[in-house]
Design a protein around this motif. Structure first.
Motif, PDB file in Angstrom:
ATOM      1  N   VAL A   9       0.667  -0.828   0.300  1.00 13.57           N
ATOM      2  CA  VAL A   9      -0.075   0.240  -0.142  1.00 13.57           C
ATOM      3  C   VAL A   9       0.816   1.301  -0.364  1.00 13.57           C
ATOM      4  O   VAL A   9       0.738   2.484  -0.763  1.00 13.57           O
ATOM      5  CB  VAL A   9      -0.932  -0.243   1.614  1.00 13.57           C
ATOM      6  CG1 VAL A   9      -1.789   1.292   1.637  1.00 13.57           C
ATOM      7  CG2 VAL A   9      -2.172  -1.410   1.327  1.00 13.57           C
ATOM      8  N   TRP A  10       1.667   1.336   1.127  1.00 17.11           N
ATOM      9  CA  TRP A  10       2.538   2.616   0.637  1.00 17.11           C
ATOM     10  C   TRP A  10       3.573   2.595  -0.102  1.00 17.11           C
ATOM     11  O   TRP A  10       3.754   3.856  -1.263  1.00 17.11           O
ATOM     12  CB  TRP A  10       3.467   2.641   2.452  1.00 17.11           C
ATOM     13  CG  TRP A  10       4.802   3.050   1.991  1.00 17.11           C
ATOM     14  CD1 TRP A  10       5.197   5.107   2.865  1.00 17.11           C
ATOM     15  CD2 TRP A  10       6.124   2.977   1.438  1.00 17.11           C
ATOM     16  NE1 TRP A  10       5.812   4.546   2.733  1.00 17.11           N
ATOM     17  CE2 TRP A  10       6.963   4.751   1.347  1.00 17.11           C
ATOM     18  CE3 TRP A  10       6.728   2.537   0.542  1.00 17.11           C
ATOM     19  CZ2 TRP A  10       8.008   4.623   1.229  1.00 17.11           C
ATOM     20  CZ3 TRP A  10       8.415   2.475   0.017  1.00 17.11           C
ATOM     21  CH2 TRP A  10       8.600   3.424   0.978  1.00 17.11           C
ATOM     22  N   SER A  11       3.562   1.600  -0.873  1.00 18.17           N
ATOM     23  CA  SER A  11       4.275   1.314  -2.625  1.00 18.17           C
ATOM     24  C   SER A  11       3.565   2.187  -3.642  1.00 18.17           C
ATOM     25  O   SER A  11       3.786   2.249  -4.241  1.00 18.17           O
ATOM     26  CB  SER A  11       5.062   0.227  -2.820  1.00 18.17           C
ATOM     27  OG  SER A  11       6.236   0.329  -4.118  1.00 18.17           O
ATOM     28  N   GLY A  12       2.596   1.968  -3.603  1.00 16.09           N
ATOM     29  CA  GLY A  12       1.602   1.806  -4.715  1.00 16.09           C
ATOM     30  C   GLY A  12       0.916   3.393  -4.177  1.00 16.09           C
ATOM     31  O   GLY A  12       0.970   4.715  -5.130  1.00 16.09           O
ATOM     32  N   LEU A  13       0.832   3.970  -2.750  1.00 19.19           N
ATOM     33  CA  LEU A  13       0.483   5.523  -2.662  1.00 19.19           C
ATOM     34  C   LEU A  13       1.905   5.926  -2.638  1.00 19.19           C
ATOM     35  O   LEU A  13       1.727   7.174  -3.629  1.00 19.19           O
ATOM     36  CB  LEU A  13       0.424   5.164  -1.004  1.00 19.19           C
ATOM     37  CG  LEU A  13      -0.780   5.232  -0.735  1.00 19.19           C
ATOM     38  CD1 LEU A  13      -0.680   5.165   1.012  1.00 19.19           C
ATOM     39  CD2 LEU A  13      -1.846   5.933  -1.463  1.00 19.19           C
ATOM     40  N   GLN A  14       2.953   6.055  -3.152  1.00 17.54           N
ATOM     41  CA  GLN A  14       4.393   6.816  -3.165  1.00 17.54           C
ATOM     42  C   GLN A  14       4.479   6.558  -4.933  1.00 17.54           C
ATOM     43  O   GLN A  14       4.277   7.836  -5.234  1.00 17.54           O
ATOM     44  CB  GLN A  14       5.440   5.955  -2.560  1.00 17.54           C
ATOM     45  CG  GLN A  14       5.708   5.898  -1.157  1.00 17.54           C
ATOM     46  CD  GLN A  14       6.065   7.374  -0.641  1.00 17.54           C
ATOM     47  OE1 GLN A  14       5.064   8.312  -0.328  1.00 17.54           O
ATOM     48  NE2 GLN A  14       7.057   7.962  -1.048  1.00 17.54           N
ATOM     49  N   ALA A  15       3.827   5.771  -5.660  1.00 14.01           N
ATOM     50  CA  ALA A  15       4.171   5.640  -7.198  1.00 14.01           C
ATOM     51  C   ALA A  15       3.051   7.253  -7.224  1.00 14.01           C
ATOM     52  O   ALA A  15       3.521   7.247  -8.383  1.00 14.01           O
ATOM     53  CB  ALA A  15       3.481   4.377  -7.470  1.00 14.01           C
ATOM     54  N   ALA A  16       1.943   6.548  -7.389  1.00 16.56           N
ATOM     55  CA  ALA A  16       0.604   7.920  -7.100  1.00 16.56           C
ATOM     56  C   ALA A  16       0.885   8.925  -7.017  1.00 16.56           C
ATOM     57  O   ALA A  16       0.893   9.892  -7.680  1.00 16.56           O
ATOM     58  CB  ALA A  16      -0.975   7.438  -6.768  1.00 16.56           C
TER      59      ALA A  16
END
Length: 450
Positions: free
Chosen positions: A32-39
């Motif tokens: 989830v953190w990785s996805g939030l960072q990418a977005a």
């Protein structure tokens, strides 16, 4: 309740089970953190691009406004189009890592601009993105295996299975309680970080409910498969081996083979080839009589047919008519290209009706609006904006109107929005059918142990 608490203590007493749940919780939070960072990185990039673009356009406006030449203004002025990530893009990055989410277009040929940026870094495409979808599809079943592979064989190896199956309590209820407890632990480990991510992204409770439904059904499918294997395997090692083989086959081998079959059955040319074909048409137009170029142009734009002809060596309306004629020349190829891509997408969706792993990816990418449909929709919005630019500039070319500072302010601007996806009913119903069928078969085999 006492029985349930006793089962909970048994599960948590196992270091393997406790470690698996804790690790899944950690990986879920990391995804989830990785996805939030990418977005967030994509949104930041769009902000920087927009600021740089506005500064460039202001400088061009100051430089070109005094020339009063609409053709030169249209040639030199880029127009920024953007495709910001949706609120759920963090959960399923999809193709946003591979395809452009910002594109500057001018009044030149559209196809040469749409597809010239389709070059994909093969190393980036191979590595992929560690987002929640990847965790759910490929890693979550491993944790189901860790908690379920010795559900029956562990009791048999400990010498307790005959005693348990001889108890007067309903055997089906006993196994349902054990499976339900493991299901709840895995479900919480996946959903708690995801709920935090939805709250941070501002996606809303409805989106979280839809995500939770997909997660619940996919977990139920693998728990059903694991229950069926656990009831039939003779040892824990055999059970784990069979489940790992199922995981590799259902998530990697079969989907890859189907993808290869679809790619071979529905060949698709590259977008760069379309861009090259359009440019070749434009370059060839320099050697054609102007009357022939205008004849091609007027077929699609008869409203300009009665304007004054071009008698000199060069005129901006001839130049842009040549570019538009180049677009018309490859329109059929473009339609075929898009139809082939959509056909592949449709067959992938159909394959997902029988493969839960493919189905989940289709569902989550559709919800996050990060699939092929989202990219094609972005291209359609660019095409609509390009048509709007042509409608704005053509009167200046064909009626030879002056272009001043006030006209700069009137130029169309691309309306950037963050579109939201939806949860398709058909694939969702297919996933539910697979999940319930797997659970039903698994529980039936467990009941036969009594």
């Amino acid at each position: 309740m006492k029985t349930l608490m006793f089962e909970m203590r048994l599960v948590l007493h196992s270091r393997l089970a406790l470690g698996a749940v804790a690790l899944l919780l950690l990986l879920s939070a990391l995804s989830v953190w990785s996805g939030l960072q990418a977005a967030a990185a994509q949104r930041d990039a769009l902000v920087r691009v927009a600021a740089s673009h506005q500064a460039e356009v202001r400088a061009l406006a100051h430089k070109l406004a005094s020339a009063a030449d609409a053709g030169q203004v249209a040639y030199d002025t880029p127009h920024l189009t953007t495709n910001p990530p949706s609120s759920l893009a963090f959960a399923a990055i999809g193709q946003r890592d591979l395809l452009p989410f910002a594109l500057r277009v001018r009044l030149l040929g559209l196809h040469s601009q749409l597809y010239e940026s389709e070059a994909i870094n093969p190393e980036l495409a191979m590595a992929g993105r560690f987002d929640f979808t990847f965790l759910l599809v490929y890693l979550a079943p491993l944790f189901v295996i860790a908690l379920m592979h010795d559900l029956v064989t562990g009791e048999r190896e400990a010498g307790r299975l005959r005693l348990l199956t001889s108890l007067p309590a309903n055997a089906g209820r006993f196994w349902r309680r054990r499976i339900g407890l493991r299901y709840a632990l895995l479900w919480l480990a996946l959903l708690v970080p995801l709920a935090a991510g939805v709250a941070i992204a501002g996606a809303g409770a409805a989106a979280l409910g839809q995500l939770a439904l997909v997660v619940s059904l996919y977990l139920a499918f693998w728990l059903g498969v694991a229950a069926w294997v656990a009831a039939r395997a003779s040892t824990s090692a055999t059970s784990a081996a069979i489940l790992l083989a199922c995981l590799v086959g259902l998530t990697m081998i079969v989907p890859t083979a189907l993808d290869a079959v679809i790619a071979r059955t529905i060949p698709v040319s590259k977008g760069v080839e379309l861009a090259l074909a359009q440019r070749q048409e434009v370059h060839g137009g320099w050697d054609l009589p102007k009357a022939l170029t205008f004849e091609k142009f007027f077929r699609a734009h008869p409203e300009w047919k009665d304007t004054a002809p071009v008698t000199g060596r060069f005129h901006w309306k001839w130049y842009y008519a040549m570019h538009q004629a180049g677009d018309h020349a490859v329109a059929a190829q473009d339609a075929q290209y898009r139809a082939s891509l959509q056909a592949r997408e449709q067959w992938t969706t159909r394959a997902g009706l029988l493969l839960a792993s493919v189905n989940v990816q289709v569902l989550l990418h559709r919800m996050a609006f990060t699939d092929l449909r989202a990219q094609l929709a972005y291209q359609e919005r660019i095409a609509g904006f390009h048509a709007e630019l042509r409608r704005f500039f053509y009167p200046y070319f064909f009626h030879e109107l002056p272009f001043g500072k006030a006209d700069f302010a009137r130029m169309p601007a691309y309306a950037s929005t963050a579109p939201q996806g939806r949860l398709p009913a058909g694939p969702l119903a297919a996933l539910a059918a697979l999940a319930f069928a797997a659970l039903l078969i698994g529980m039936r085999h467990l009941k036969k142990l009594a």
